[in-house]
Motif scaffolding. Structure first.
Motif, PDB file in Angstrom:
ATOM      1  N   ARG A  56     -48.408  25.454 -30.932  1.00 45.39           N
ATOM      2  CA  ARG A  56     -46.972  25.441 -30.664  1.00 45.39           C
ATOM      3  C   ARG A  56     -46.225  26.495 -31.478  1.00 45.39           C
ATOM      4  N   GLY A  57     -46.985  27.350 -32.167  1.00 47.88           N
ATOM      5  CA  GLY A  57     -46.387  28.477 -32.870  1.00 47.88           C
ATOM      6  C   GLY A  57     -45.978  28.239 -34.314  1.00 47.88           C
ATOM      7  N   LEU A  58     -46.365  27.109 -34.885  1.00 50.11           N
ATOM      8  CA  LEU A  58     -46.008  26.829 -36.271  1.00 50.11           C
ATOM      9  C   LEU A  58     -47.085  27.339 -37.224  1.00 50.11           C
ATOM     10  N   ARG A  59     -46.638  27.762 -38.396  1.00 46.25           N
ATOM     11  CA  ARG A  59     -47.566  28.212 -39.436  1.00 46.25           C
ATOM     12  C   ARG A  59     -47.821  27.067 -40.413  1.00 46.25           C
ATOM     13  N   LEU A  60     -49.071  26.945 -40.824  1.00 46.76           N
ATOM     14  CA  LEU A  60     -49.457  25.921 -41.791  1.00 46.76           C
ATOM     15  C   LEU A  60     -49.900  26.589 -43.085  1.00 46.76           C
ATOM     16  N   LEU A  61     -49.688  25.907 -44.188  1.00 47.00           N
ATOM     17  CA  LEU A  61     -49.976  26.470 -45.496  1.00 47.00           C
ATOM     18  C   LEU A  61     -51.460  26.751 -45.690  1.00 47.00           C
ATOM     19  N   TYR A  62     -52.320  25.840 -45.265  1.00 45.04           N
ATOM     20  CA  TYR A  62     -53.768  25.980 -45.480  1.00 45.04           C
ATOM     21  C   TYR A  62     -54.488  26.219 -44.158  1.00 45.04           C
ATOM     22  N   ASN A  63     -55.554  27.024 -44.209  1.00 39.79           N
ATOM     23  CA  ASN A  63     -56.395  27.213 -43.018  1.00 39.79           C
ATOM     24  C   ASN A  63     -57.088  25.916 -42.638  1.00 39.79           C
ATOM     25  N   THR A  64     -57.537  25.178 -43.634  1.00 37.95           N
ATOM     26  CA  THR A  64     -58.142  23.863 -43.416  1.00 37.95           C
ATOM     27  C   THR A  64     -57.469  22.876 -44.369  1.00 37.95           C
ATOM     28  N   PRO A  65     -57.370  21.616 -43.979  1.00 36.48           N
ATOM     29  CA  PRO A  65     -56.706  20.632 -44.828  1.00 36.48           C
ATOM     30  C   PRO A  65     -57.354  20.533 -46.211  1.00 36.48           C
ATOM     31  N   LYS A  66     -56.538  20.158 -47.185  1.00 33.43           N
ATOM     32  CA  LYS A  66     -56.987  19.978 -48.568  1.00 33.43           C
ATOM     33  C   LYS A  66     -56.946  18.497 -48.926  1.00 33.43           C
ATOM     34  N   ARG A  67     -57.539  18.181 -50.089  1.00 33.27           N
ATOM     35  CA  ARG A  67     -57.519  16.812 -50.576  1.00 33.27           C
ATOM     36  C   ARG A  67     -56.122  16.468 -51.085  1.00 33.27           C
ATOM     37  N   GLY A  68     -55.630  15.314 -50.655  1.00 32.52           N
ATOM     38  CA  GLY A  68     -54.331  14.825 -51.102  1.00 32.52           C
ATOM     39  C   GLY A  68     -54.483  13.545 -51.891  1.00 32.52           C
ATOM     40  N   THR A  69     -53.423  12.794 -52.009  1.00 32.19           N
ATOM     41  CA  THR A  69     -53.387  11.559 -52.777  1.00 32.19           C
ATOM     42  C   THR A  69     -54.423  10.559 -52.281  1.00 32.19           C
ATOM     43  N   ALA A  70     -55.132   9.950 -53.210  1.00 30.97           N
ATOM     44  CA  ALA A  70     -56.074   8.850 -52.920  1.00 30.97           C
ATOM     45  C   ALA A  70     -57.117   9.226 -51.868  1.00 30.97           C
ATOM     46  N   GLY A  71     -57.571  10.476 -51.903  1.00 28.24           N
ATOM     47  CA  GLY A  71     -58.621  10.908 -50.983  1.00 28.24           C
ATOM     48  C   GLY A  71     -58.148  11.242 -49.578  1.00 28.24           C
ATOM     49  N   SER A  72     -56.851  11.290 -49.367  1.00 23.03           N
ATOM     50  CA  SER A  72     -56.339  11.678 -48.047  1.00 23.03           C
ATOM     51  C   SER A  72     -56.609  13.159 -47.814  1.00 23.03           C
ATOM     52  N   ARG A  73     -56.381  13.600 -46.590  1.00 28.20           N
ATOM     53  CA  ARG A  73     -56.456  15.026 -46.247  1.00 28.20           C
ATOM     54  C   ARG A  73     -55.061  15.451 -45.844  1.00 28.20           C
ATOM     55  N   VAL A  74     -54.613  16.621 -46.352  1.00 31.78           N
ATOM     56  CA  VAL A  74     -53.236  17.054 -46.134  1.00 31.78           C
ATOM     57  C   VAL A  74     -53.152  18.524 -45.746  1.00 31.78           C
ATOM     58  N   ASN A  75     -52.054  18.851 -45.083  1.00 33.78           N
ATOM     59  CA  ASN A  75     -51.658  20.232 -44.826  1.00 33.78           C
ATOM     60  C   ASN A  75     -50.133  20.231 -44.719  1.00 33.78           C
ATOM     61  N   PHE A  76     -49.539  21.415 -44.793  1.00 32.69           N
ATOM     62  CA  PHE A  76     -48.092  21.536 -44.817  1.00 32.69           C
ATOM     63  C   PHE A  76     -47.627  22.545 -43.790  1.00 32.69           C
ATOM     64  N   VAL A  77     -46.498  22.245 -43.126  1.00 29.16           N
ATOM     65  CA  VAL A  77     -45.831  23.179 -42.225  1.00 29.16           C
ATOM     66  C   VAL A  77     -44.814  23.949 -43.064  1.00 29.16           C
ATOM     67  N   PHE A  78     -44.837  25.279 -42.942  1.00 31.44           N
ATOM     68  CA  PHE A  78     -43.888  26.105 -43.688  1.00 31.44           C
ATOM     69  C   PHE A  78     -42.456  25.677 -43.382  1.00 31.44           C
ATOM     70  N   PRO A  79     -41.611  25.581 -44.413  1.00 36.76           N
ATOM     71  CA  PRO A  79     -40.219  25.170 -44.192  1.00 36.76           C
ATOM     72  C   PRO A  79     -39.469  26.062 -43.206  1.00 36.76           C
TER      73      PRO A  79
END
Length: 150
Positions: free
Chosen positions: A111-134
């Motif tokens: 949909r044309g959005l940029r994400l911070l990481y190429n692949t998700p990273k480890r987040g809180t309590a073993g979750s997997r996370v990624n971020f959409v650029f503001p």
């Protein structure tokens, strides 16, 4: 209503996961939220990869309900330290729970959005996370969270 369901189904949004608050001192912030708002600290950890010491604060009686994430810097050059230097304490991000973070990331990129990481990273309590650029999300840092065990 069908069009909205089609849009969200490709991303797999389930709920608002938490609101992240940048704070200079984690222990002081935990005490404030407990004392003033009656929140309970349900989890504390250090995430060296992201340069934060963090705590999850439960809002209300249900540990699986709404949460506030308190984020304090581990080092002066961390992302949270830079945020605090630029903006001061306050709302740093809004996070959404997704059922499949890999599918959500692929759909958002399509949909044309940029994400911070190429692949998700480890987040809180073993979750997997990624971020959409503001800049791609109306000026808000959006976090995608796939909790451990989904």
């Amino acid at each position: 209503m069908q069009a909205t369901e089609d849009v969200t189904s490709g991303i797999g949004l389930l709920r608002i996961d938490h609101v992240g608050m940048a704070v200079p001192d984690l222990d002081e912030a935990i005490g404030f939220y407990e004392r003033v708002f009656g929140m309970r600290c349900t989890h504390v950890e250090e995430n060296e990869e992201q340069g934060v010491r963090e705590a999850m604060m439960a809002v209300g009686p249900d540990d699986n309900g709404s949460r506030i994430q308190l984020l304090a810097p581990l080092a002066p050059g961390s992302m949270i330290a830079r945020f605090l230097d630029k903006s001061g304490p306050g709302v740093q991000q809004v996070a959404y729970t997704v059922k499949d973070i890999d599918a959500a990331c692929a759909e958002l990129r399509a949909r044309g959005l940029r994400l911070l990481y190429n692949t998700p990273k480890r987040g809180t309590a073993g979750s997997r996370v990624n971020f959409v650029f503001p800049t791609d999300a109306g000026g808000v840092l959006l976090e995608l969270v796939e909790p451990a065990g989904i």
